[in-house]
Design a protein around this motif. Structure first.
Motif, PDB file in Angstrom:
ATOM      1  N   ALA A   1     -16.359 -70.684 -50.886  1.00 64.68           N
ATOM      2  CA  ALA A   1     -17.977 -70.275 -50.383  1.00 64.68           C
ATOM      3  C   ALA A   1     -18.533 -69.698 -51.421  1.00 64.68           C
ATOM      4  N   LEU A   2     -17.779 -68.969 -52.472  1.00 67.11           N
ATOM      5  CA  LEU A   2     -18.451 -67.982 -53.055  1.00 67.11           C
ATOM      6  C   LEU A   2     -18.408 -68.619 -54.753  1.00 67.11           C
ATOM      7  N   VAL A   3     -17.872 -69.907 -54.993  1.00 65.53           N
ATOM      8  CA  VAL A   3     -17.540 -70.236 -56.475  1.00 65.53           C
ATOM      9  C   VAL A   3     -18.669 -70.430 -57.217  1.00 65.53           C
ATOM     10  N   HIS A   4     -19.968 -71.096 -56.344  1.00 69.03           N
ATOM     11  CA  HIS A   4     -21.080 -71.414 -56.965  1.00 69.03           C
ATOM     12  C   HIS A   4     -22.245 -70.393 -57.049  1.00 69.03           C
ATOM     13  N   ASP A   5     -21.569 -69.050 -56.541  1.00 69.78           N
ATOM     14  CA  ASP A   5     -22.522 -67.748 -56.626  1.00 69.78           C
ATOM     15  C   ASP A   5     -23.890 -68.141 -55.724  1.00 69.78           C
ATOM     16  N   PRO A   6     -23.683 -68.422 -54.545  1.00 66.81           N
ATOM     17  CA  PRO A   6     -24.636 -68.731 -53.680  1.00 66.81           C
ATOM     18  C   PRO A   6     -25.599 -67.765 -53.422  1.00 66.81           C
ATOM     19  N   SER A   7     -26.976 -68.087 -53.216  1.00 60.80           N
ATOM     20  CA  SER A   7     -27.864 -67.258 -53.085  1.00 60.80           C
ATOM     21  C   SER A   7     -28.185 -66.629 -51.511  1.00 60.80           C
ATOM     22  N   ILE A   8     -27.410 -67.615 -50.404  1.00 64.22           N
ATOM     23  CA  ILE A   8     -27.145 -67.117 -49.029  1.00 64.22           C
ATOM     24  C   ILE A   8     -25.709 -67.231 -48.927  1.00 64.22           C
ATOM     25  N   LEU A   9     -25.163 -66.333 -48.125  1.00 61.13           N
ATOM     26  CA  LEU A   9     -23.636 -66.394 -47.570  1.00 61.13           C
ATOM     27  C   LEU A   9     -23.743 -66.427 -46.123  1.00 61.13           C
ATOM     28  N   ILE A  10     -22.918 -67.696 -45.871  1.00 57.53           N
ATOM     29  CA  ILE A  10     -22.815 -67.460 -44.209  1.00 57.53           C
ATOM     30  C   ILE A  10     -21.322 -67.853 -43.934  1.00 57.53           C
ATOM     31  N   LEU A  11     -20.659 -66.927 -43.222  1.00 62.58           N
ATOM     32  CA  LEU A  11     -19.260 -67.201 -43.326  1.00 62.58           C
ATOM     33  C   LEU A  11     -18.820 -67.061 -41.558  1.00 62.58           C
ATOM     34  N   ASP A  12     -18.085 -68.225 -41.157  1.00 63.76           N
ATOM     35  CA  ASP A  12     -17.752 -67.848 -39.945  1.00 63.76           C
ATOM     36  C   ASP A  12     -16.374 -67.427 -39.611  1.00 63.76           C
ATOM     37  N   GLU A  13     -16.344 -66.206 -39.034  1.00 61.76           N
ATOM     38  CA  GLU A  13     -15.107 -65.631 -38.725  1.00 61.76           C
ATOM     39  C   GLU A  13     -14.255 -65.231 -40.220  1.00 61.76           C
ATOM     40  N   PRO A  14     -14.736 -64.860 -41.019  1.00 62.74           N
ATOM     41  CA  PRO A  14     -13.903 -64.723 -42.255  1.00 62.74           C
ATOM     42  C   PRO A  14     -12.761 -63.896 -42.402  1.00 62.74           C
ATOM     43  N   PHE A  15     -12.913 -62.806 -41.430  1.00 64.08           N
ATOM     44  CA  PHE A  15     -11.911 -61.701 -41.484  1.00 64.08           C
ATOM     45  C   PHE A  15     -10.863 -62.179 -40.346  1.00 64.08           C
ATOM     46  N   SER A  16     -10.831 -63.051 -39.429  1.00 59.63           N
ATOM     47  CA  SER A  16      -9.828 -63.172 -38.717  1.00 59.63           C
ATOM     48  C   SER A  16      -8.667 -63.590 -39.127  1.00 59.63           C
TER      49      SER A  16
ATOM     50  N   VAL B   1     -15.782 -58.734 -52.240  1.00 60.27           N
ATOM     51  CA  VAL B   1     -16.473 -59.889 -52.982  1.00 60.27           C
ATOM     52  C   VAL B   1     -17.884 -60.387 -52.331  1.00 60.27           C
ATOM     53  N   LEU B   2     -17.848 -59.977 -50.980  1.00 62.35           N
ATOM     54  CA  LEU B   2     -19.010 -60.267 -50.190  1.00 62.35           C
ATOM     55  C   LEU B   2     -20.131 -59.311 -50.464  1.00 62.35           C
ATOM     56  N   GLN B   3     -19.509 -58.018 -50.653  1.00 59.68           N
ATOM     57  CA  GLN B   3     -20.333 -56.923 -51.281  1.00 59.68           C
ATOM     58  C   GLN B   3     -21.097 -57.278 -52.370  1.00 59.68           C
ATOM     59  N   GLU B   4     -20.181 -57.658 -53.335  1.00 61.88           N
ATOM     60  CA  GLU B   4     -20.732 -58.148 -54.495  1.00 61.88           C
ATOM     61  C   GLU B   4     -21.883 -59.225 -54.647  1.00 61.88           C
ATOM     62  N   ARG B   5     -21.682 -60.021 -53.769  1.00 65.52           N
ATOM     63  CA  ARG B   5     -22.755 -61.182 -53.543  1.00 65.52           C
ATOM     64  C   ARG B   5     -23.974 -60.530 -53.012  1.00 65.52           C
ATOM     65  N   ALA B   6     -23.807 -59.621 -51.855  1.00 64.74           N
ATOM     66  CA  ALA B   6     -24.928 -58.678 -51.567  1.00 64.74           C
ATOM     67  C   ALA B   6     -25.760 -58.029 -52.310  1.00 64.74           C
ATOM     68  N   ASP B   7     -24.826 -57.319 -53.347  1.00 63.74           N
ATOM     69  CA  ASP B   7     -25.477 -56.444 -54.108  1.00 63.74           C
ATOM     70  C   ASP B   7     -26.213 -57.321 -55.393  1.00 63.74           C
ATOM     71  N   ALA B   8     -25.856 -58.431 -55.446  1.00 62.95           N
ATOM     72  CA  ALA B   8     -26.768 -59.258 -56.249  1.00 62.95           C
ATOM     73  C   ALA B   8     -27.887 -59.950 -55.723  1.00 62.95           C
ATOM     74  N   GLY B   9     -28.186 -59.565 -54.418  1.00 63.04           N
ATOM     75  CA  GLY B   9     -29.594 -59.931 -53.603  1.00 63.04           C
ATOM     76  C   GLY B   9     -29.454 -60.885 -52.673  1.00 63.04           C
ATOM     77  N   ALA B  10     -28.058 -61.364 -52.351  1.00 60.70           N
ATOM     78  CA  ALA B  10     -27.924 -62.308 -51.140  1.00 60.70           C
ATOM     79  C   ALA B  10     -27.927 -61.824 -49.815  1.00 60.70           C
ATOM     80  N   PRO B  11     -28.641 -62.511 -48.939  1.00 57.05           N
ATOM     81  CA  PRO B  11     -28.449 -61.800 -47.607  1.00 57.05           C
ATOM     82  C   PRO B  11     -26.822 -62.673 -47.243  1.00 57.05           C
ATOM     83  N   VAL B  12     -26.232 -61.893 -46.517  1.00 56.90           N
ATOM     84  CA  VAL B  12     -24.688 -62.327 -46.045  1.00 56.90           C
ATOM     85  C   VAL B  12     -24.584 -62.086 -44.728  1.00 56.90           C
ATOM     86  N   LEU B  13     -24.354 -63.327 -44.030  1.00 57.59           N
ATOM     87  CA  LEU B  13     -24.271 -63.095 -42.549  1.00 57.59           C
ATOM     88  C   LEU B  13     -22.746 -63.679 -42.114  1.00 57.59           C
TER      89      LEU B  13
END
Ligand code: ATP
Length: 230
Positions: A143-158, A171-183
């Motif tokens: 999900a992260l390899v193309h440095d997405p501008s938006i991240l959407i993850l269904d139950e990533p922690f379960s 790694v999610l926080q890093e994407r958020a810090d780069a300005g991506a909305p993360v859901l």
């Protein structure tokens, strides 16, 4: 900014989304919480364009979401979609290339991500030989390899152990810090309460609470609010 506005959807006679509206701010981890069947996956699928909702719209930076916006989304589906016979590193590179990343950059980024989520030593293993938790880490790398501008993850922690949760969160926080909305979705309020900046709580297809996590927690602790799930 990712915005879901007035989404409603029926499957047959059954209304599964009822006027769902919320925003996912850039730089924020937004937890999407609800019991099984509440409508989380359906909402995510509507954002991705995998279903066409009966009404409502999805906006990116105040404009109707485009195909280019959707191509820039990093998505982790609930039904994990890895090829069992493919090796872990090879597979992450393969998905990056589908997003137009060149092979050399993809290979480098895949190695970085595998290191970050604690899966580096399994890079040459076939996916089918990994534990479910490790398959999940590999799926997060996809999900992260193309440095997405938006991240959407269904139950990533379960199903992840606490060390893996911390690694994935970083790694999610890093994407958020780069300005991506993360859901990201979860059916466990206590997980989302710990890990997110903002919360959206859905019950029977309706948003019953949303806002900054701390404000919602305070309302909840003062008995001003029931979350709708426990
Ligand atoms: P879960 O974590 O259990 O997937 P969820 O909050 O993601 O829960 P959804 O998967 O969005 O919930 O499902 C919402 C409702 O829609 C459920 O009652 C589900 O049974 C129903 N549903 C989902 N997909 C379909 C479909 N393709 N056809 C008919 N009903 C569906």
């Amino acid at each position: 900014m990712l915005e879901v506005r007035n989404l409603s959807h029926h499957y047959g006679d059954r209304q599964v989304l009822d006027d769902v509206s919320f925003e996912v701010a850039p730089g924020h981890l937004t937890g999407f919480v609800g019991a099984n069947g509440a409508g989380k996956t359906t909402t995510m699928r509507a954002i991705l364009g995998l279903i066409r909702p009966n009404s409502g719209e999805v906006l990116v930076n105040a404009r109707s979401i485009s195909n280019a916006d959707r191509a820039g989304i990093g998505y982790m589906p609930e039904e994990r979609g890895l090829y069992p016979k493919m090796k872990v590193h090879e597979q992450i590179v393969y998905f990056a290339q589908l997003h137009g990343v060149d092979k050399t950059s993809a290979a480098k980024r895949a190695d970085e991500l595998l290191e970050r989520v604690g899966l580096a030593e399994r890079r040459e293993s076939k996916v089918e030989d990994l534990s479910l938790g490790n398959q999940q880490r590999a799926q997060i790398c996809v999900a992260l390899v193309h440095d997405p501008s938006i991240l959407i993850l269904d139950e990533p922690f379960s199903g992840l152990d606490p060390i893996a949760v911390e690694a994935v969160l970083a790694v999610l926080q890093e994407r958020a810090d780069a300005g991506a909305p993360v859901l990201f979705s979860s059916h466990q309020l206590e997980v989302v309460e710990k890990l997110s900046d903002d919360l959206v709580i859905i019950s029977n297809g309706r948003v019953v609470a949303k806002g900054a996590r701390q404000a919602l927690q305070e309302q909840h602790s003062q008995g001003l609010y029931r979350f709708g799930i426990d």
